[in-house]
Design a protein around this motif. Structure first.
Motif, PDB file in Angstrom:
ATOM      1  N   LEU A 149     -10.030   2.002  -1.832  1.00 49.18           N
ATOM      2  CA  LEU A 149      -9.797   0.932  -0.858  1.00 49.18           C
ATOM      3  C   LEU A 149     -10.884   1.047   0.214  1.00 49.18           C
ATOM      4  CD1 LEU A 149      -7.909  -1.291   0.227  1.00 49.18           C
ATOM      5  CD2 LEU A 149      -6.542   0.501   1.303  1.00 49.18           C
TER       6      LEU A 149
ATOM      7  N   SER B  63       8.071   7.208  -2.739  1.00 49.83           N
ATOM      8  CA  SER B  63       9.436   6.720  -2.914  1.00 49.83           C
ATOM      9  C   SER B  63       9.616   5.328  -2.286  1.00 49.83           C
ATOM     10  CB  SER B  63      10.367   7.743  -2.248  1.00 49.83           C
ATOM     11  OG  SER B  63      11.661   7.304  -2.245  1.00 49.83           O
TER      12      SER B  63
ATOM     13  N   ARG C 109       7.314  14.512  -4.171  1.00 45.38           N
ATOM     14  CA  ARG C 109       8.674  14.021  -4.326  1.00 45.38           C
ATOM     15  C   ARG C 109       8.832  13.244  -5.626  1.00 45.38           C
ATOM     16  NH1 ARG C 109      13.337  15.132  -1.225  1.00 45.38           N
ATOM     17  NH2 ARG C 109      14.819  13.459  -1.533  1.00 45.38           N
TER      18      ARG C 109
ATOM     19  N   ILE D 293       0.862  -1.194   0.000  1.00 41.55           N
ATOM     20  CA  ILE D 293       0.000   0.000   0.000  1.00 41.55           C
ATOM     21  C   ILE D 293       0.891   1.233   0.000  1.00 41.55           C
ATOM     22  CG2 ILE D 293      -1.891   1.224   1.134  1.00 41.55           C
ATOM     23  CD1 ILE D 293      -2.729  -1.339   2.455  1.00 41.55           C
ATOM     24  N   GLY D 294       0.766   2.028  -1.054  1.00 41.95           N
ATOM     25  CA  GLY D 294       1.557   3.256  -1.146  1.00 41.95           C
ATOM     26  C   GLY D 294       2.490   3.222  -2.341  1.00 41.95           C
TER      27      GLY D 294
ATOM     28  N   ASN E 149      -1.404  14.943   4.007  1.00 40.74           N
ATOM     29  CA  ASN E 149      -1.545  13.482   4.033  1.00 40.74           C
ATOM     30  C   ASN E 149      -2.051  12.959   5.371  1.00 40.74           C
ATOM     31  OD1 ASN E 149       0.871  14.148   5.347  1.00 40.74           O
ATOM     32  ND2 ASN E 149       1.776  12.156   4.908  1.00 40.74           N
TER      33      ASN E 149
HETATM   34  P1  NA7 Z   1       4.924   9.214   0.807  1.00 37.31           P
HETATM   35  O1  NA7 Z   1       5.644   9.869  -0.288  1.00 37.31           O
HETATM   36  O2  NA7 Z   1       4.098  10.053   1.719  1.00 37.31           O
HETATM   37  O3  NA7 Z   1       4.032   8.066   0.164  1.00 37.31           O
HETATM   38  C1  NA7 Z   1       3.009   7.424   0.870  1.00 37.31           C
HETATM   39  C2  NA7 Z   1       2.133   6.681  -0.099  1.00 37.31           C
HETATM   40  O4  NA7 Z   1       1.134   5.973   0.622  1.00 37.31           O
HETATM   41  C3  NA7 Z   1       1.395   7.596  -1.065  1.00 37.31           C
HETATM   42  O5  NA7 Z   1       1.346   6.966  -2.308  1.00 37.31           O
HETATM   43  C4  NA7 Z   1       0.005   7.682  -0.435  1.00 37.31           C
HETATM   44  O6  NA7 Z   1      -1.012   7.988  -1.325  1.00 37.31           O
HETATM   45  C5  NA7 Z   1      -0.148   6.279   0.086  1.00 37.31           C
HETATM   46  N1  NA7 Z   1      -1.144   6.187   1.139  1.00 37.31           N
HETATM   47  C6  NA7 Z   1      -1.092   6.759   2.355  1.00 37.31           C
HETATM   48  N2  NA7 Z   1      -2.192   6.446   3.057  1.00 37.31           N
HETATM   49  C7  NA7 Z   1      -2.957   5.687   2.261  1.00 37.31           C
HETATM   50  C8  NA7 Z   1      -4.212   5.071   2.412  1.00 37.31           C
HETATM   51  N3  NA7 Z   1      -4.907   5.191   3.532  1.00 37.31           N
HETATM   52  N4  NA7 Z   1      -4.705   4.357   1.388  1.00 37.31           N
HETATM   53  C9  NA7 Z   1      -3.992   4.246   0.249  1.00 37.31           C
HETATM   54  N5  NA7 Z   1      -2.795   4.793   0.033  1.00 37.31           N
HETATM   55  C10 NA7 Z   1      -2.291   5.519   1.033  1.00 37.31           C
HETATM   56  O7  NA7 Z   1       5.919   8.415   1.762  1.00 37.31           O
HETATM   57  P2  NA7 Z   1       7.244   7.610   1.364  1.00 37.31           P
HETATM   58  O8  NA7 Z   1       7.673   6.862   2.570  1.00 37.31           O
HETATM   59  O9  NA7 Z   1       7.062   6.851   0.127  1.00 37.31           O
HETATM   60  O10 NA7 Z   1       8.295   8.722   1.046  1.00 37.31           O
HETATM   61  C11 NA7 Z   1       8.572   9.755   1.988  1.00 37.31           C
HETATM   62  C12 NA7 Z   1       9.915  10.364   1.729  1.00 37.31           C
HETATM   63  O11 NA7 Z   1      10.922   9.527   2.255  1.00 37.31           O
HETATM   64  C13 NA7 Z   1      10.324  10.499   0.315  1.00 37.31           C
HETATM   65  O12 NA7 Z   1       9.809  11.620  -0.280  1.00 37.31           O
HETATM   66  C14 NA7 Z   1      11.821  10.526   0.352  1.00 37.31           C
HETATM   67  O13 NA7 Z   1      12.264  11.821   0.659  1.00 37.31           O
HETATM   68  C15 NA7 Z   1      12.121   9.648   1.499  1.00 37.31           C
HETATM   69  P3  NA7 Z   1      -1.530   9.520  -1.444  1.00 37.31           P
HETATM   70  O14 NA7 Z   1      -0.358  10.278  -1.975  1.00 37.31           O
HETATM   71  O15 NA7 Z   1      -1.872   9.947  -0.025  1.00 37.31           O
HETATM   72  O16 NA7 Z   1      -2.695   9.475  -2.320  1.00 37.31           O
END
Ligand code: NA7
Length: 532
Positions: A352, A184, A326, A180-181, A495
């Motif tokens: 979801l 990066s 990012r 999920i996510g 977020n």
């Molecule tokens: P990010 O860039 O905040 O990515 C988190 C991902 O998780 C993002 O795609 C979110 O989608 C997703 N997300 C978060 N909550 C949910 C829920 N509830 N349902 C579905 N998807 C979700 O964190 P990272 O750890 O990848 O990277 C952070 C930094 O670390 C990065 O920029 C580098 O500098 C190192 P959304 O965008 O909220 O739609």
């Protein structure tokens, strides 16, 4: 019984290690406190497989000791987590930093004593430390955002969180896995898991832009050249916009021909840091039409790399301008979608609904999986301060003050919290730069400031409301004239449910931020009230 010291540094990452080193060099009795058992900070906690830094290794290292930068040899263009952690440990040993830290010691609270102008810092071990100065080197991306997927605890299979990965390897072979996510972290994890999983479901809400890392070993000749130029190059980069000193054309993206622009973008794509796109043309982060030239180019790359064009379209970001989230580097991310075992689950198409005991459900279908991996991001800038009670003037709790929006003058000190310096705090360049360069600038400024205050006999420093308001307003104004004006992302706090929309990183750039900090210091720390 409380231990009395001159200064307390919280966190043993790149910022905390340097702060301890500097303050000790200044002759202060400094106590470091670190939650983990080891130095490294984010590079200790983030140990998920496939993790590489998105800043080139030769840039992602300290510049404050020339012998150190001449001796250390990076093996890859983009260092792995293991190599960066090894470097952090090496620095700790080489400069005898470890001994100044109490490890496995989480700070739970800090209370300012207004009559003594001292902070009492309490820890999970039940100890307390009293000091005139506190440096919070706790990192901007160190506390995961609360898990906000319904039913997450009902899942009966294996779950992993990117921010708390097991220290022993996780075997995905033969398993059905959901990630999920697609930030990066999700991109790097999915690329790794796709190699062995029986099936991989990548749950994407907002797609990221990603550019090939073109990673590989560094040759002795290349390292020798970098080292020969280190002193001059690092000086140049300190004054650049991004801390990396990446080249730009100096032209508008709209004044050159499509062919010329495409050729330059291709050159960046094939050879350069992805952050080169940001300064490629002068207007790409300001004018929407110019910004779109990058999105169009990168979109065409996704269509080339992903065979199924319906999947490619879903992987192409369409809801935000390039650069307002990012930009990632990848080592074969898009290509995993050409494998039969990998499935993109588009949560925009079908949101979801919940995690279930056997998998997850979207509005459209139910899925069964054996493993769920959460890569859902951080409560950036503020999360760590929500987990501790930092009590300043008039019994104000920093957590509650920041519930209205996190603000800090010069990115370091929040009104009402005297003598409490935050490294790379709100409205500092931090996450929008080569963070090591930003850390070095901020720590040096903070420790120079403490040296000045100590030498002049001041025992109290606090940001004035007027100065903080002006600083934050200026950052917001910069936001309004850039493509960030309409953006929603963790850069703005969007977020995390209930977190106010505030421009968290400073948008002015590393060099201008440094100049502003230097000017404030030269002017007797203008905007701060000093007292004896
Ligand atoms: P990010 O860039 O905040 O990515 C988190 C991902 O998780 C993002 O795609 C979110 O989608 C997703 N997300 C978060 N909550 C949910 C829920 N509830 N349902 C579905 N998807 C979700 O964190 P990272 O750890 O990848 O990277 C952070 C930094 O670390 C990065 O920029 C580098 O500098 C190192 P959304 O965008 O909220 O739609």
């Amino acid at each position: 019984m409380a231990t009395h010291v001159d200064a307390i540094v919280v966190g043993a990452g790149f910022a905390g290690m340097m702060a301890v080193h500097n303050l000790r060099k200044q002759g202060l009795n400094v106590q470091g406190l670190e939650k983990g058992p080891e130095v490294g900070g984010t590079w200790y906690w983030n140990r998920y497989p496939g993790l590489h830094c998105d800043v080139e290794s030769v840039e992602y290292s300290y510049s404050w000791d020339n012998d150190l930068q001449q001796e250390w040899n990076w093996s890859e263009r983009y260092a792995s987590q293991a190599e960066i952690l090894k470097y952090a440990k090496h620095v700790a040993d080489r400069f005898d930093i470890r001994g100044r830290f109490a490890f496995n010691t989480e700070v739970t609270g800090a209370v300012f004593n207004e009559s003594a102008n001292e902070w009492t810092v309490t820890t999970s071990a039940g100890d307390s430390y009293v000091a005139g100065w506190v440096v919070m080197a706790t990192g901007a991306l160190s506390t995961p955002k609360p898990l906000d997927v319904p039913g997450a605890s009902s899942f009966a299979g294996e779950t992993y969180n990117s921010t708390d990965w097991p220290t022993t390897p996780v075997d995905f072979s033969g398993k059905r896995v959901a990630v999920i996510g697609t930030g990066s972290t999700g991109i790097q994890l999915s690329t790794h898991i796709a190699k062995t999983a029986k099936e991989l479901f990548v749950l994407q809400r907002t797609p990221s832009w990603s550019v090939p890392a073109n990673n590989g070993p560094l040759t002795p000749e290349y390292l020798a050249e970098v080292k020969a130029n280190y002193p001059a190059e690092r000086e140049r980069k300190k004054h650049s916009m991004d801390g990396l000193g990446l080249p730009g054309t100096g032209k508008s993206a709209l004044e050159v021909s499509d062919a010329e622009r495409t050729e330059y973008f291709q050159h960046i794509y094939d050879n350069m840091s992805p952050f080169t796109f940001f300064g490629s043309y002068t207007d790409v982060l300001v004018v929407d039409e110019a910004n779109k030239t990058i999105s169009d180019f990168l979109g065409s790359k996704v269509r080339e790399r992903v065979k199924d064009q319906a999947v490619a379209e879903k992987l192409i970001p369409k809801s935000y301008p390039f650069g307002t989230r990012r930009t990632c580097i990848d080592m074969g991310y898009y290509e995993i979608y050409n494998q039969p075992n990998v499935h993109l689950v588009d949560l925009l198409e079908s949101p979801l609904k919940s995690i279930t005991p056997t998998g997850f459900s979207t509005e459209a279908a139910d899925y069964e999986v054996d493993v769920i991996v959460f890569a859902t991001g951080y409560d950036a800038f503020t999360g760590t301060f929500k987990n501790m009670d930092v009590i300043g003037e008039n019994s104000a709790n920093l957590r509650e003050v920041w519930n209205e929006g996190a603000k800090a003058y010069m990115g370091t000190m929040s009104v009402g919290f005297p003598n409490l310096f935050i490294v790379t705090g709100p409205q500092s360049p931090s996450v929008l730069s080569n963070v090591v360069v930003s850390i070095e600038q901020h720590v040096q400024w903070i420790t120079d400031c403490i040296a000045y205050l100590t030498a002049q006999g001041y025992n109290r420093m606090e940001a004035t409301q007027e100065a903080q308001d002006a600083w934050v307003a200026m950052n917001n104004e910069i936001g309004q004239i850039t493509v960030h004006r309409d953006s929603h992302s963790w850069y703005m706090g969007d977020n995390v449910a209930g977190k106010p929309h505030v421009v968290l990183p400073a948008l002015m750039g590393v060099g201008p931020f440094r100049a502003a900090c230097d000017e404030v210091a030269a002017d007797g720390y203008r905007g701060f009230a000093l007292a004896k």
